[in-house]
Design an enzyme around this catalytic site. Structure first.
Site, short mmCIF file in Angstrom:
data_model
loop_
_atom_site.label_atom_id
_atom_site.label_comp_id
_atom_site.label_asym_id
_atom_site.label_seq_id
_atom_site.Cartn_x
_atom_site.Cartn_y
_atom_site.Cartn_z
N GLU A 92 0.84 -1.21 0.00
CA GLU A 92 0.00 0.00 0.00
C GLU A 92 0.87 1.25 0.00
OE1 GLU A 92 -2.35 -1.45 3.43
OE2 GLU A 92 -4.08 -0.99 2.19
N GLU A 111 -4.07 -9.33 3.74
CA GLU A 111 -4.79 -8.96 4.97
C GLU A 111 -5.98 -9.86 5.27
OE1 GLU A 111 -3.57 -6.86 2.81
OE2 GLU A 111 -2.80 -5.05 3.78
#
Ligand code: CAA
Length: 699
Positions: free
Chosen positions: A105, A125
């Site tokens: 990210e 995640e």
């Protein structure tokens, strides 16, 4: 302690380096240091471009998972990434190693991305019960397209450098052998000379996806991760966010992220993540150097032996397999060659590598003398004490001093096997699960008197084989099978009392296990259960309830799937098995013989008894020191017995239910069968202290 982030400049190229071993996870201190470093870059008028990179084996393996569940500390990762993206000077991010979660990210907030060969990147995640919460669900679709992004997010898959380049996540790929900083500088210099445009991911158009494709991905998530909420919530974050202006999409993602952070599934999945790493960290092994373990001998070329051989070969080890004669050795050779062929078909192994393994690293023989050079020999012959002792006598004669001698027994007394040799300190149990090249669990069974470096070698070998290795003490069934016998017995108690095996299986799969206990027995073979009952008959306590319906089924030649009939009937119309009226009749006859009036059970009652039996026996296993800690039980059940990962394992689950109410339940069941439902002393002790199983994991 060195600073986790440093800023430097060489000419007009700045370098921002993340150095936070072992995997550059971004805890609060790293985030704060990154804010300062980027402020310095922004204020440094001589710097025209920044290279962001990491030291060590990875760029950044993500947010610091240990912080989840605690009060979030500023600066928050989404804000940091937004600030980097908004800079008016370009940032080039160099990724290497495992660039995962918040690491990717962060990279997607940079303006240019360079990958090093060997890079694996992804947003895993959802496997931790959360979603990419720092813009990942908004930026990845903009770079790679919605379909590819959702596939990556839902599967939590690690993508290789070439694929990431093809998907548009990477702008460029460095040459083999490149170093992060040097490769970053070289590219930065080129960009400056060519005139770099400031491409912000947030400015790219929001992608769309066809309704059918989206439905397909949702259906896959439901089927592949039953009962889990993170995957579907992550899809919602991506899709709903894409319909909003970018920064509103990121805020929406954050709201959903925070919802997941609060969920029990997140706590369970993160418990599983750390427990899997902690199982191999045993105080007794600190500083102990393992013996060599590159050359492996395997005795027995049946399903288990050949599976162990394949596991070792796939890990790059040298394997000599011994069978009783030349014919059996040839059959074993063919079995190993075939299993390796299946690995080629599944894309896990190249054809050339398979050919190389078979010609250079593997041989099947029938003379124990071929084991003379082996470092570790693993016996996987028939479960019979005398046969095993004969094998170990032969090993004692032929193996070099210092070789580790392991037995794959599932329940036999390992000290008795070790006593057949002149070197019991070199003997231990390596209990693989079938198929041994697929199942990740390895119980390392340590009898008293085994040398510490023998144990350390077991763990080192387990790591090489990419297994999750759990230390177990000696008892019938070690950790996993001992607990299994008890919760299966709890199921039999309920069936005798009136539940059908099919309702039990349904309730258990509803809880999240892939299969119920009766379907599992059909798969393993009802003859196995029959043999176990026979073996235990002589020493069994007369108060123990053992159903006779299993023996009746065995007498009829019903061995489960392999004979098309067990608890279920199998056939072309119902390959996964259909309930059998005949089985219900056999069970009903036994109830009548024993004078039991059947009663009905709710699924909740079934799960309450099933889980209480499992947790209670697990507490005995920990209390007796068979498992070192509750987390060792959790990992065993997760990796060997299909315990639903999103519930963390039986001990973690028990903590979430409250140990006091669990003990209370067990005491209630004692009215039905006081012998079976004896509460574990450890459970009583923890309840008296108001403590949890988790409190015992810290040792
Ligand atoms: N946070 C904290 N600690 C971490 C970590 C993380 N993200 N990743 C790894 N570690 C720790 C491990 O617990 C281990 O610690 P110990 O040595 O004390 O046991 C150590 O780093 C080394 O890890 P491994 O033993 O797993 O080493 P490996 O080389 O086998 O694997 C890895 C390396 C592939 C990076 C693996 O550790 C891994 O998959 N880590 C998790 C990656 C991940 O899930 N990242 C996403 C985090 S969530 C996120 O980023 C949310 C967000 O959007 C904001």
């Amino acid at each position: 302690m060195t600073a986790p982030v440093t800023y430097s400049r060489d000419g007009d190229i700045a370098a921002i380096c993340i150095d936070n071993p072992p995997v550059n996870a971004m805890g609060a201190d790293v985030r704060a240091a990154l804010v300062s470093a980027f402020e310095e870059f922004s204020a440094d008028s001589a710097a025209r471009i920044a290279v962001l990179y990491g030291t060590g084996r990875t760029f950044v393996a993500g947010a610091d998972i240990r912080e989840f569940g605690k009060t979030p500390k500023e600066p928050l990762l989404p804000d940091l990434i937004n600030r980097i993206e908004a800079l008016d000077k370009p940032v080039l991010c160099v990724m290497h190693g495992s660039t995962l979660g918040g690491g990717l990210e962060l990279a997607m907030g940079a303006h240019v991305r360079l990958g090093l060969p060997g890079l694996k990147l992804g947003l895993p995640e959802t496997s931790l019960g959360i979603l990419p919460g720092a813009g990942g669900t908004q930026r990845l679709p903009r770079l790679a397209g919605m379909e590819a992004a959702l596939e990556m997010i839902v599967s939590a898959r690690h993508v290789g450098a070439e694929e990431a380049r093809a998907l548009g996540i990477l702008d460029a790929l460095a040459d083999e052998g490149a170093e992060p900083l040097a490769a970053g500088r070289e590219m930065a210099a080129r960009l400056l000379s060519e005139g770099v445009a400031l491409r912000r991911t947030c400015d790219l158009p929001a992608p769309e996806i066809m309704a059918e494709k989206l439905a397909e991905i949702r259906a896959y998530a439901v089927k592949r991760y039953p009962g889990q909420i993170a995957q579907l919530t992550a899809i919602d974050a991506a899709i709903e966010g894409a319909a909003l202006p970018f920064h509103d999409g990121v805020k929406h993602e954050r709201r959903l992220f925070m919802r997941l952070i609060e969920s029990p599934q997140r706590a369970a999945l993160i418990h599983a993540f750390f427990a899997e790493r902690k199982v191999a960290q045993l105080p007794e092994l600190a500083g102990i150097i393992p013996r060599p373990h590159g050359q492996i001998g395997v005795i027995g070329g049946g399903r288990m032996g050949s599976g162990i051989a394949v596991a070792a070969l796939l890990a790059g080890l040298d394997v000599t397999l011994i069978e009783r004669d030349a014919e059996a050795a040839a059959i074993a050779q063919a079995a190993v060659a075939q299993t390796l062929g299946e690995s080629v078909k599944r894309g896990k192994l190249s054809k050339d590598k398979r050919a190389h393994i078979l010609s250079e690293s593997f041989r099947a023989a029938h003379d124990h003398a071929a084991l003379a050079e082996c470092d570790v020999v693993i016996e996987a012959v028939f479960e019979d004490m005398e046969i095993k002792r004969d094998v170990f006598r032969a090993l004692d004669q032929h193996c070099r001093p210092g070789a580790v001698l392991a037995t794959n027994t599932s329940y036999l007394e390992i000290p008795q096997i070790a006593a057949a040799t002149s070197r019991p300190a070199d003997v231990l149990g390596l209990h693989f699960f079938s198929p041994a090249h697929v199942m990740r669990l390895l119980e390392i069974v340590v009898p008293e008197g085994t040398a510490p470096d023998t144990v350390a070698t077991g763990f080192a070998l387990g790591k090489k084989l990419r297994k999750v290795s759990v230390r177990a003490g000696v008892c019938d069934g070690f950790i996993g099978n001992r607990i299994l016998q008890v919760y299966r017995a709890a199921a039999d108690h309920m069936v005798l009392a009136g539940a059908s095996p099919y309702q039990v299986d349904q309730a258990v799969t509803g809880f999240g296990f892939p299969m119920g206990p009766y379907a599992v027995q059909d798969l393993a073979g009802l003859d196995i259960g029959y043999m176990t009952r026979q073996r235990k008959a002589a020493t069994r306590d007369s108060r123990e309830f053992v159903p006779r319906w299993g023996d009746v089924m065995h007498e009829r030649g019903w061995y489960g799937r392999k004979t098309q009939q067990g608890y279920y009937s199998y056939g072309p119309d119902h390959p996964r098995g259909a309930p059998s009226a005949e089985v219900e009749e056999i069970i009903a006859a036994e109830r009548a013989e024993r004078g039991v009036t059947p009663r009905s059970f709710t699924d909740e009652e079934i799960i309450a008894r099933y889980m209480a039996a499992m947790v209670n026996e697990a507490a005995k296993v920990v209390g007796e020191g068979i498992a070192a800690r509750p987390l060792d039980v959790d990992v065993t059940l997760l990796h060997g017995y299909g315990f639903p990962r999103c519930r963390g394992g039986p001990m973690h689950w028990a903590d979430t239910q409250g140990l006091e109410s669990l003990l209370h339940q067990i005491e209630g069941f004692q009215n039905e069968d006081a012998y079976f439902w004896q509460a574990a002393p450890l459970l009583q002790e923890l309840v008296a202290k108001g403590a949890t199983f988790a409190s015992l994991n810290e040792t």
